[in-house]
Write a protein that holds these residues in place. Structure first.
Motif, PDB file in Angstrom:
ATOM      1  N   ILE A   1      80.354  -7.999  52.649  1.00 20.94           N
ATOM      2  CA  ILE A   1      81.358  -8.128  53.693  1.00 20.94           C
ATOM      3  C   ILE A   1      81.416  -7.827  55.060  1.00 20.94           C
ATOM      4  CG2 ILE A   1      84.196  -7.800  54.069  1.00 20.94           C
ATOM      5  CD1 ILE A   1      84.292  -6.766  51.144  1.00 20.94           C
ATOM      6  N   LEU A   2      81.204  -8.796  55.773  1.00 21.38           N
ATOM      7  CA  LEU A   2      80.853  -8.797  57.277  1.00 21.38           C
ATOM      8  C   LEU A   2      81.877  -8.701  58.181  1.00 21.38           C
ATOM      9  CD1 LEU A   2      77.396 -10.876  57.168  1.00 21.38           C
ATOM     10  CD2 LEU A   2      77.991  -8.452  56.437  1.00 21.38           C
ATOM     11  N   VAL A   3      82.139  -7.626  58.823  1.00 27.51           N
ATOM     12  CA  VAL A   3      83.368  -7.599  59.834  1.00 27.51           C
ATOM     13  C   VAL A   3      82.904  -6.993  61.282  1.00 27.51           C
ATOM     14  CG1 VAL A   3      84.953  -7.028  57.956  1.00 27.51           C
ATOM     15  CG2 VAL A   3      83.777  -5.031  59.202  1.00 27.51           C
ATOM     16  N   PRO A   4      83.469  -7.665  62.372  1.00 24.25           N
ATOM     17  CA  PRO A   4      83.052  -7.399  63.709  1.00 24.25           C
ATOM     18  C   PRO A   4      83.089  -5.773  63.910  1.00 24.25           C
ATOM     19  CG  PRO A   4      84.697  -9.073  63.668  1.00 24.25           C
ATOM     20  CD  PRO A   4      84.658  -8.326  62.375  1.00 24.25           C
ATOM     21  N   GLU A   5      83.809  -5.098  63.230  1.00 22.18           N
ATOM     22  CA  GLU A   5      83.488  -3.801  63.417  1.00 22.18           C
ATOM     23  C   GLU A   5      82.491  -2.972  62.958  1.00 22.18           C
ATOM     24  OE1 GLU A   5      88.146  -4.354  63.185  1.00 22.18           O
ATOM     25  OE2 GLU A   5      86.312  -5.270  62.357  1.00 22.18           O
ATOM     26  N   LEU A   6      81.551  -3.727  62.015  1.00 25.69           N
ATOM     27  CA  LEU A   6      80.325  -3.266  61.629  1.00 25.69           C
ATOM     28  C   LEU A   6      79.268  -4.104  61.745  1.00 25.69           C
ATOM     29  CD1 LEU A   6      81.192  -1.594  58.220  1.00 25.69           C
ATOM     30  CD2 LEU A   6      80.138  -0.410  60.147  1.00 25.69           C
ATOM     31  N   PRO A   7      78.912  -4.296  62.993  1.00 26.42           N
ATOM     32  CA  PRO A   7      77.769  -5.311  63.294  1.00 26.42           C
ATOM     33  C   PRO A   7      76.670  -5.154  62.473  1.00 26.42           C
ATOM     34  CG  PRO A   7      78.557  -3.991  65.126  1.00 26.42           C
ATOM     35  CD  PRO A   7      79.160  -3.381  63.981  1.00 26.42           C
ATOM     36  N   ILE A   8      75.969  -6.289  62.338  1.00 25.16           N
ATOM     37  CA  ILE A   8      74.499  -6.405  61.387  1.00 25.16           C
ATOM     38  C   ILE A   8      73.827  -7.587  61.925  1.00 25.16           C
ATOM     39  CG2 ILE A   8      75.912  -8.149  59.739  1.00 25.16           C
ATOM     40  CD1 ILE A   8      74.021  -7.007  57.672  1.00 25.16           C
ATOM     41  N   ASP A   9      72.654  -7.219  62.119  1.00 27.50           N
ATOM     42  CA  ASP A   9      71.776  -8.077  62.780  1.00 27.50           C
ATOM     43  C   ASP A   9      70.938  -8.975  61.557  1.00 27.50           C
ATOM     44  OD1 ASP A   9      69.397  -6.824  61.313  1.00 27.50           O
ATOM     45  OD2 ASP A   9      69.229  -5.344  63.004  1.00 27.50           O
ATOM     46  N   HIS A  10      70.488 -10.038  61.913  1.00 27.00           N
ATOM     47  CA  HIS A  10      69.993 -11.122  60.894  1.00 27.00           C
ATOM     48  C   HIS A  10      68.763 -10.425  60.138  1.00 27.00           C
ATOM     49  CE1 HIS A  10      71.271 -14.768  63.727  1.00 27.00           C
ATOM     50  NE2 HIS A  10      72.248 -14.031  63.268  1.00 27.00           N
TER      51      HIS A  10
ATOM     52  N   GLU B   1      76.641 -21.286  60.324  1.00 23.06           N
ATOM     53  CA  GLU B   1      75.144 -20.734  61.050  1.00 23.06           C
ATOM     54  C   GLU B   1      74.482 -19.749  59.999  1.00 23.06           C
ATOM     55  OE1 GLU B   1      75.922 -19.234  64.882  1.00 23.06           O
ATOM     56  OE2 GLU B   1      77.869 -20.558  65.021  1.00 23.06           O
ATOM     57  N   TRP B   2      75.269 -19.105  59.497  1.00 24.96           N
ATOM     58  CA  TRP B   2      74.562 -18.136  58.432  1.00 24.96           C
ATOM     59  C   TRP B   2      74.201 -18.755  57.377  1.00 24.96           C
ATOM     60  CZ3 TRP B   2      74.079 -12.940  59.542  1.00 24.96           C
ATOM     61  CH2 TRP B   2      74.789 -12.581  60.542  1.00 24.96           C
ATOM     62  N   SER B   3      74.825 -19.896  56.640  1.00 26.86           N
ATOM     63  CA  SER B   3      74.232 -20.736  55.635  1.00 26.86           C
ATOM     64  C   SER B   3      72.801 -21.332  56.303  1.00 26.86           C
ATOM     65  CB  SER B   3      75.171 -21.754  55.451  1.00 26.86           C
ATOM     66  OG  SER B   3      74.568 -22.593  54.559  1.00 26.86           O
ATOM     67  N   ALA B   4      72.764 -21.874  57.460  1.00 30.97           N
ATOM     68  CA  ALA B   4      71.472 -22.488  57.982  1.00 30.97           C
ATOM     69  C   ALA B   4      70.354 -21.320  58.003  1.00 30.97           C
ATOM     70  CB  ALA B   4      71.674 -23.101  59.241  1.00 30.97           C
ATOM     71  N   LEU B   5      70.963 -20.033  58.578  1.00 28.14           N
ATOM     72  CA  LEU B   5      69.682 -18.981  58.648  1.00 28.14           C
ATOM     73  C   LEU B   5      69.439 -18.866  57.254  1.00 28.14           C
ATOM     74  CD1 LEU B   5      68.587 -16.782  60.193  1.00 28.14           C
ATOM     75  CD2 LEU B   5      70.402 -15.250  59.608  1.00 28.14           C
ATOM     76  N   ILE B   6      70.146 -18.524  56.269  1.00 31.00           N
ATOM     77  CA  ILE B   6      69.563 -18.153  54.855  1.00 31.00           C
ATOM     78  C   ILE B   6      68.626 -19.547  54.412  1.00 31.00           C
ATOM     79  CG2 ILE B   6      70.304 -18.122  52.348  1.00 31.00           C
ATOM     80  CD1 ILE B   6      73.018 -16.960  53.721  1.00 31.00           C
ATOM     81  N   ARG B   7      69.053 -20.547  54.538  1.00 28.98           N
ATOM     82  CA  ARG B   7      68.173 -21.692  54.058  1.00 28.98           C
ATOM     83  C   ARG B   7      66.796 -21.533  54.606  1.00 28.98           C
ATOM     84  NH1 ARG B   7      70.826 -25.579  55.985  1.00 28.98           N
ATOM     85  NH2 ARG B   7      72.555 -25.518  54.382  1.00 28.98           N
ATOM     86  N   LYS B   8      66.809 -21.403  56.242  1.00 27.97           N
ATOM     87  CA  LYS B   8      65.386 -21.495  56.989  1.00 27.97           C
ATOM     88  C   LYS B   8      64.706 -20.153  56.537  1.00 27.97           C
ATOM     89  CE  LYS B   8      63.773 -21.588  61.549  1.00 27.97           C
ATOM     90  NZ  LYS B   8      64.114 -21.484  62.892  1.00 27.97           N
ATOM     91  N   ALA B   9      65.231 -18.881  56.329  1.00 28.88           N
ATOM     92  CA  ALA B   9      64.680 -17.791  56.075  1.00 28.88           C
ATOM     93  C   ALA B   9      64.059 -17.506  54.612  1.00 28.88           C
ATOM     94  CB  ALA B   9      65.133 -16.494  56.844  1.00 28.88           C
ATOM     95  N   LEU B  10      65.123 -17.968  53.774  1.00 29.17           N
ATOM     96  CA  LEU B  10      64.892 -17.449  52.367  1.00 29.17           C
ATOM     97  C   LEU B  10      64.581 -18.664  51.476  1.00 29.17           C
ATOM     98  CD1 LEU B  10      67.564 -14.653  52.084  1.00 29.17           C
ATOM     99  CD2 LEU B  10      65.160 -14.629  52.641  1.00 29.17           C
ATOM    100  N   GLY B  11      65.074 -19.930  51.886  1.00 30.19           N
ATOM    101  CA  GLY B  11      64.797 -21.026  51.107  1.00 30.19           C
ATOM    102  C   GLY B  11      65.843 -21.007  50.314  1.00 30.19           C
TER     103      GLY B  11
END
Length: 392
Positions: free
Chosen positions: A209-218, A265-275
């Motif tokens: 669960i990703l929320v602005p109060e707890l940033p996470i990097d890619h 955008e997160w979906s595209a990142l997952i596809r590109k980085a993890l396939g």
């Protein structure tokens, strides 16, 4: 003694209960011997500028009951931002329109930005000794009004979010090897709505669960997700639209970025980085005006808040709005007290640190806070809903 005429308008984005707020004000005004005409401005502050008013005294008891279950905004809305310069000709135009209808009080129903509008109106009237009160009525699904235990609209949006996320989780179990399900909630600055899915029990609870109060990097996100997928062969991610991302952003009239679409955008990142394959569900508009999953607590408090707002005006208060304070959790009880428009307008209430835990879950204190708000109303008995619409 001359009766007092009032004007109400809706502002900002819809909620499942903003029309209940309207109904609550009209019901309270109809009962008061001190109130004369009850006007509504079409399309927010723009309707005020145009003098586009409709008399709400003609609404029947049945009409008002229907309003409490009607989605969207019955009178229409606006996101027009009034000038900071209180000597602007716009304020003179507003004054002329209001005085021509002999308005004694303007009720502004909205959130952070709408209370900025209300505060500017109040300061302008005070500066020029115009005898018109301004009272706010709270509304925002984002749950981010400073000085409030919670906001009107949040409980219903949270109930929608929790219910739909559970359905999406169940859908993900349909195959032996599933996809990564990504659910995007509203919440430009805060994570109250995404965090609501922490109420779900296993096996429906989100993995992240990703929320602005707890940033996470890619990098951290991809490492976490990879481990989850290798173990479960599926994953469920819920994120606030305002979680860090790099999409082209458009600004609204109040200068806020439009972040909708972060999940893609997160979906595209997952596809590109993890396939890995993913499916995106952007809850968007339905979560803020779904009458089927409206919270009965939300509706009841919308009615009560408007009653409190009218009583503040009749008691001689100006430039205030009713804030919600929680008296107890069990039994659940709240009260309404006046807070100044300036203390709310343009300010943001973030999730407190004691509610934050990690990217997997939130504190038990947060879950205890949320549970009493999500009591569902029974709306449909015949398979379809009956709603109100303004004759335009």
């Amino acid at each position: 003694m001359k009766k007092k005429n009032i004007l109400y308008f809706q502002s900002g984005g819809p909620t499942a209960v903003i029309n209940a707020s309207l109904a609550g004000l009209v019901l309270s005004a109809l009962k008061s011997p001190s109130i004369g005409e009850i006007y509504g401005a079409r399309y927010g502050i723009e309707g005020v500028l145009d003098g586009d008013f409709t008399n709400l005294r003609g609404l029947s008891e049945n009409d008002l009951n229907l309003l409490t279950q009607t989605p969207g905004m019955y009178l229409g809305s606006s996101r027009k931002n009034l000038p900071e310069d209180l000597s602007s000709p716009l304020y003179e135009k507003i004054k002329e329109k209001l005085l021509s209808f002999e308005i004694d009080c303007v009720f502004v129903n909205g959130g952070n930005d709408s209370m900025l509008t209300a505060a500017k109106l109040f300061r302008s009237f005070s500066l020029h000794d115009i005898p018109i009160s301004v009272i706010g009525i709270p509304k925002t699904i984002d749950n981010d009004l400073v000085g409030f235990d919670h906001t009107l609209g949040y409980a219903s949006a949270a109930l929608h979010t929790v219910s739909l996320t559970k359905s999406i989780a169940i859908d993900g179990f349909s195959y032996k090897e599933g996809k990564i399900q990504i659910v995007e909630t509203m919440g430009r600055d805060t994570g109250w709505l995404a965090a609501s899915t922490d109420l779900l029990e296993e096996p429906y609870h989100p993995d992240l669960i990703l929320v602005p109060e707890l940033p996470i990097d890619h990098k951290e996100f991809l490492n976490e997700l990879k481990g989850i997928y290798e173990k479960k062969k599926r994953a469920l991610v819920v994120l606030s639209e305002g979680i860090n991302h790099n999409a082209p952003k458009e600004k609204d009239p109040f200068g806020h970025m439009n972040f909708e679409g972060a999940a893609y955008e997160w979906s595209a990142l997952i596809r590109k980085a993890l396939g890995l394959k993913s499916r995106v569900s952007v809850l968007s508009s339905p979560m803020r005006s779904d009458p089927v999953l409206a919270s009965q607590v939300d509706i009841d408090e919308a009615l009560r808040a408007s009653e409190a707002a009218l009583s503040f005006f009749l008691d001689g208060k100006k430039g205030v709005m009713p804030a919600i304070s929680r008296i107890s959790n069990n039994p659940y009880r709240v009260e309404f007290h006046p807070v100044s428009l300036d203390s709310v307008g343009g300010k943001i209430l973030y999730m407190p640190k004691e509610y934050l835990k990690d990217h997997h879950s939130f504190s038990e204190g947060f879950r205890d806070y949320l549970r009493p708000l999500l009591r569902k109303r029974t709306l449909f008995t015949d398979g379809c809903g009956v709603f109100m619409s303004l004759k335009r």
